[in-house]
Design an enzyme around this catalytic site. Structure first.
Site, PDB file in Angstrom:
ATOM      1  N   GLU A 100       0.768  -1.290   0.180  1.00 43.69           N
ATOM      2  CA  GLU A 100      -0.072  -0.139   0.014  1.00 43.69           C
ATOM      3  C   GLU A 100       0.877   1.284   0.020  1.00 43.69           C
ATOM      4  O   GLU A 100       1.870   1.280   0.783  1.00 43.69           O
ATOM      5  CB  GLU A 100      -0.839  -0.014   1.222  1.00 43.69           C
ATOM      6  CG  GLU A 100      -1.770   1.057   1.476  1.00 43.69           C
ATOM      7  CD  GLU A 100      -2.468   1.340   2.735  1.00 43.69           C
ATOM      8  OE1 GLU A 100      -3.438   1.919   2.807  1.00 43.69           O
ATOM      9  OE2 GLU A 100      -2.035   0.472   3.687  1.00 43.69           O
ATOM     10  N   LYS A 150      -9.490   3.042  -3.045  1.00 47.69           N
ATOM     11  CA  LYS A 150     -10.106   2.343  -1.946  1.00 47.69           C
ATOM     12  C   LYS A 150     -11.533   3.055  -1.692  1.00 47.69           C
ATOM     13  O   LYS A 150     -11.526   4.247  -1.948  1.00 47.69           O
ATOM     14  CB  LYS A 150      -9.026   2.836  -0.909  1.00 47.69           C
ATOM     15  CG  LYS A 150      -9.600   2.103   0.263  1.00 47.69           C
ATOM     16  CD  LYS A 150      -8.342   2.381   1.596  1.00 47.69           C
ATOM     17  CE  LYS A 150      -8.755   1.725   2.761  1.00 47.69           C
ATOM     18  NZ  LYS A 150      -7.738   1.993   3.881  1.00 47.69           N
ATOM     19  N   CYS A 185      -5.765  -2.389   2.609  1.00 46.33           N
ATOM     20  CA  CYS A 185      -5.348  -2.281   3.953  1.00 46.33           C
ATOM     21  C   CYS A 185      -6.824  -2.820   4.944  1.00 46.33           C
ATOM     22  O   CYS A 185      -7.273  -3.947   4.562  1.00 46.33           O
ATOM     23  CB  CYS A 185      -5.366  -0.770   4.569  1.00 46.33           C
ATOM     24  SG  CYS A 185      -4.844  -0.372   6.232  1.00 46.33           S
TER      25      CYS A 185
END
Length: 529
Positions: free
Chosen positions: A286, A350, A403
């Site tokens: 990430e 995301k 994440c």
């Protein structure tokens, strides 16, 4: 056992509060990196006996019993979440001069809020509390509903749900495929609380027999699934996981950004072991590219030079989107697929952002009192409106989760045949050598089991691994280790259950335990009268 149960029921005041807190804190040992699931066979019976001891004196009124039940459940939850989530404070220490004041909120404040859900669980259980097996079913229903609510209320945070304590190893993970996390959590509470029946003897034989049957089915189904040979994939994929283990403090320094980029390139370019295939795909963690990639064509050229013919890089990066003259750009936490010509073939942003890490909820109010993002970007990150499937040149689809998105079961809702693997990019270096990265990794493995897909997990420093659809680790890089690890696997989808099936099965489990609790409650009332 009856004498011990009686003494616990009669506790009051500080002793009672301490025991409730202790019972919850003890339960945290069931979580990674410990995985001592058997401690729940102590924690939950203690909770049942504490709830048994709430006065039923009509002079005190019904509301007193409900308030006492809430406080008992809240103290249990406060102990559980404080012992299980204390490591969150580590993220605030990288910029301590700015965020150290918030340590008590992270270490004690969040557990205090999450404990409200367990207080709700015990309050709901108290409404239909009886004797014998019925009260065990009531507690299971209360906790099942609480864990489900915890997954979406106030953006959701289902971290360390009770069910994870019942799934420490692949043998015990397989029930997640048909039941999902919340179904497993509900039945786990019933099984873990069943030894409380030894303290009162009412419903002892049927209660322990049912709990034993459920536990045996849990293990038996796991053994059945693990002995099945996974079908051969229509194609295979060789992946190189790059874990640079770069200290988070260094990643935050502007002066070190080129060095960070160079470290990723160097690890990616390492030669393969003799006799092993070249990677088809290289995975960086990430936000591993420490600048806006599209503003640095030279960086894309260096990536192209590093990649061999036919290889692609899957990497985390910050994506900027221009909003026009006079307006600040929007920033997205993204995943790119880059080919050997330096072209960005595919991208996904995301969807489920991390509160206080990537954005400030209720921003207008909270920023006035000093709250800010841990990640410094003007205005924080923006969420994507929908998730975009990444497509490799071979046609293989990757379902991207960035994440902590992977801790949400409902985020992994993949139409059949659309993805060949889940790719999860993360940076657990924020949490150091604490239980946090281990807990995060277990939750990612459970998502692989639920979806029936291989998990490709790349972490800056967490646990990078390729995990098969049964939750078994094919290959990986340990916490605090630096290196590049190659793994080859067949691209297959093996689950016979989809997300809708798991939701339905969870509610069927809830209906069963709630019905048992209500029937027992009615019988209890008739006996009293």
């Amino acid at each position: 056992m009856e004498r011990l149960a009686g003494r616990i029921m009669l506790l009051g005041g500080a002793k009672r509060a301490f025991l409730a807190f202790f019972a919850g804190a003890l339960g945290a040992l069931a979580l990674p990196p410990f995985g001592f699931f058997a401690v729940f066979f102590i924690s939950f019976p203690l909770l049942v006996w504490l709830l048994d001891g709430i006065s039923g004196n009509p002079d005190r009124g019904h509301s007193f019993g409900l308030r006492s039940a809430f406080v008992t459940g809240w103290l249990f939850g406060f102990g559980y979440f404080t012992a299980g989530l204390w490591w969150l404070g580590n993220a605030l220490l990288f910029e301590a001069e700015e965020f150290a004041w918030a340590l008590p909120l992270a270490v004690l404040g969040l557990p205090a809020v999450l404990a409200i859900f367990y207080g709700l669980a015990t309050t709901l259980a108290r409404l239909v509390w009886s004797d014998g097996m019925g009260r065990i079913a009531a507690l299971a229903a209360g906790f099942g509903l609480a864990e489900w609510l915890r997954s979406f209320v106030a953006t959701g945070f289902p971290w360390n749900a009770i069910g994870y304590g019942a799934m420490p190893i692949p043998l015990m993970m397989q029930s997640a495929a048909p039941l999902g996390l919340f179904g497993v959590s509900t039945l786990a509470v019933f099984v873990f609380a069943a030894p409380a029946l030894l303290g009162t003897r009412k419903g002892l034989v049927p209660g322990l027999a049912l709990a034993g049957l459920l536990f045996a089915a849990h293990l038996g189904y796991g053994a059945f699934r693990l002995q099945e040979l996974l079908p051969a994939g229509a194609s295979s994929l060789t992946v190189r996981l790059v874990q640079p283990a770069i200290d988070q403090a260094k990643k935050l320094e502007n002066a070190d950004r080129i060095d960070v980029f160079n470290q990723h390139l160097a690890l990616s370019a390492q030669p393969v072991e003799p006799g092993k295939p070249e990677p088809d795909m290289i995975v960086w963690p990430e936000t591993s590219i420490p600048f806006i990639l599209t503003e640095h064509p030279d960086a894309l050229s260096r990536i192209a030079d590093m990649l061999k013919d036919g290889q692609v890089l899957v990497t985390g990066a910050v994506r900027a989107e221009d909003q026009g003259a006079g307006q600040a750009p929007r920033y997205y936490n993204s995943v790119y697929v880059i080919d050997d010509k330096g072209q960005i073939l595919s991208a996904s942003d995301k969807v489920h952002l991390t509160p206080f890490g990537e954005y400030v909820p209720y921003e207008e109010v909270l920023r006035r009192v000093g709250f800010d993002n841990l990640i410094s970007l003007p205005g924080g990150f923006s969420p994507a409106s929908q998730r975009t499937l990444l497509t490799l040149p071979s046609g293989i689809g990757l379902y991207p989760l960035i994440c902590y998105e992977i801790i949400f079961p409902d985020e992994v809702d993949i139409p059949a045949g659309k993805a060949g693997a889940i790719v999860n990019l993360t940076n657990d270096a924020w949490f150091g050598a604490t239980p946090g990265p281990y807990q995060h990794f277990l939750q990612a493995r459970i998502r692989a089991v639920e979806a029936g897909l291989t998990l490709i997990r790349g972490a800056n420093n967490g646990i990078s691994a390729v995990v098969d659809p049964r939750g078994r680790i094919i290959s990986g890089v340990a916490l605090n280790a630096r290196g590049a690890e190659d793994a080859t696997f067949g691209v297959i989808a093996v689950s016979n259950w989809n997300n809708s099936d798991r939701k339905l099965n969870f509610w069927l489990v809830m209906l069963a335990v709630a019905s048992a609790a209500l029937i027992s409650r009615m019988g209890f009332i008739f006996r009293k009268n």
